[in-house]
Design an enzyme around this catalytic site. Structure first.
Site, PDB file in Angstrom:
ATOM      1  N   LYS A 141      -9.492   2.721  -2.349  1.00 46.24           N
ATOM      2  CA  LYS A 141      -9.669   1.777  -1.034  1.00 46.24           C
ATOM      3  C   LYS A 141     -11.138   2.295  -0.780  1.00 46.24           C
ATOM      4  O   LYS A 141     -11.406   3.534  -0.694  1.00 46.24           O
ATOM      5  CB  LYS A 141      -8.637   2.231  -0.241  1.00 46.24           C
ATOM      6  CG  LYS A 141      -8.827   1.477   1.190  1.00 46.24           C
ATOM      7  CD  LYS A 141      -7.666   1.771   2.136  1.00 46.24           C
ATOM      8  CE  LYS A 141      -7.656   0.927   3.289  1.00 46.24           C
ATOM      9  NZ  LYS A 141      -6.289   1.191   4.140  1.00 46.24           N
ATOM     10  N   GLU A 157       0.859  -1.213  -0.076  1.00 44.42           N
ATOM     11  CA  GLU A 157       0.080   0.028  -0.149  1.00 44.42           C
ATOM     12  C   GLU A 157       0.887   1.108   0.082  1.00 44.42           C
ATOM     13  O   GLU A 157       1.974   1.302   0.661  1.00 44.42           O
ATOM     14  CB  GLU A 157      -1.044  -0.008   1.418  1.00 44.42           C
ATOM     15  CG  GLU A 157      -1.774   0.948   1.534  1.00 44.42           C
ATOM     16  CD  GLU A 157      -2.674   0.638   2.493  1.00 44.42           C
ATOM     17  OE1 GLU A 157      -3.807   1.618   2.906  1.00 44.42           O
ATOM     18  OE2 GLU A 157      -2.125   0.048   3.296  1.00 44.42           O
ATOM     19  N   CYS A 190      -5.523  -3.319   1.788  1.00 42.88           N
ATOM     20  CA  CYS A 190      -5.456  -3.260   3.283  1.00 42.88           C
ATOM     21  C   CYS A 190      -6.540  -3.850   3.972  1.00 42.88           C
ATOM     22  O   CYS A 190      -7.122  -4.871   3.878  1.00 42.88           O
ATOM     23  CB  CYS A 190      -4.672  -2.285   3.836  1.00 42.88           C
ATOM     24  SG  CYS A 190      -4.016  -2.320   5.341  1.00 42.88           S
TER      25      CYS A 190
END
Length: 264
Positions: free
Chosen positions: A111, A41, A145
């Site tokens: 995200k 990330e 994540c």
């Protein structure tokens, strides 16, 4: 398809340093026969999120930061999935971009599940649950994540036909169990491969736990990175269509679902 995950050490870095590290990793991964490299990330700019580095590394998908990664992929002849802060007008997204071995952009994912106050204040959440591309005969999807900790997010990919789910991450201690337990469980219950690439080391009071993971749909773990290392590491695994087909026949979760019972 042979894949490589980069587990890299966090610290005070600038854009050029992070690009140099990615360039080195891409060359080494390609030399080992990998067709795809997954980096953590916020690959470009690095973690922890420091405002100076963030301002330097943020840009649009067609900006110079991403163009530099495309050139790295072209030079090494390997597909690359990399994180970066995507600037789109007044919005800033925590994003991952997939480019082919020729450097051609294939997909961008933003995200959707932002973790904690710092991310929620800094970034705009993405609005697309499933983003996919075709690569090496596989349907490749992307999450980032915290996203993978939501079973619905991974199951949505499974139902959409994702074979290999790429998850650049920034997992910190003491949540090592996410990499060791949750990621393999997600791969098994949704019958797909998950490549989960993490940072390691400590900087600015934050400690990243490593544990980069490649989990297979049959319940096995292709690799599990160490908790700490003295430098960058490449971890390799294989996304095998035959294993996918066998696992889906043996454990037909997707076929045996009864979604009419789960609706509110």
């Amino acid at each position: 398809m042979k894949i490589a995950c980069l587990q890299t050490v966090c610290g005070a870095t600038d854009v050029e340093q992070t690009l140099d590290r990615l360039r080195d990793a891409a060359g080494k991964a390609a030399a080992e026969g990998a067709e795809l490299l997954i980096a953590p990330e916020m690959t470009v700019g690095g973690y922890p999120l420091q405002y100076a580095a963030l301002a330097q590394s943020a840009g649009p998908a067609e900006g110079p930061q991403c163009a530099a990664v495309s050139e790295i992929a072209r030079e090494a002849g390997i597909a690359v999935a990399h994180g970066w802060p995507e600037r789109d007008g007044t919005h800033l997204y925590n994003a991952v971009r997939l480019v082919g071995r020729d450097g051609r952009p294939l997909a961008v994912y933003r995200k959707a599940h932002l973790y904690g106050r710092a991310e929620q204040e800094l970034f705009t959440p993405g609005g697309s649950g499933v983003v996919q591309a075709s690569l090496g005969g596989l349907t490749v999807g992307m999450l980032i994540c915290y996203d993978v900790e939501f079973p619905e997010a991974v199951r949505a990919h499974a139902l959409a036909g994702t074979d290999l789910l790429l998850v650049p991450t920034g997992l910190m201690s003491p949540w090592d169990f996410v990499a060791q337990t949750i990621v393999p469980a997600r791969a098994f219950e949704s019958q797909l491969y998950i490549a989960y690439a993490n940072w390691s080391g400590e900087h600015g009071g934050l400690r990243f736990c490593g544990r980069t993971t490649i989990a297979a749909p049959d319940g096995t773990v292709e690799c599990l990175g160490p908790t700490a290392s003295g430098g960058d590491q490449l971890l390799f695994g294989e996304a095998d269509p035959a294993t996918l087909a066998s696992a889906r026949r043996t454990t037909p979760y997707l076929r045996d679902r009864r979604p009419e019972l789960y609706e509110s």
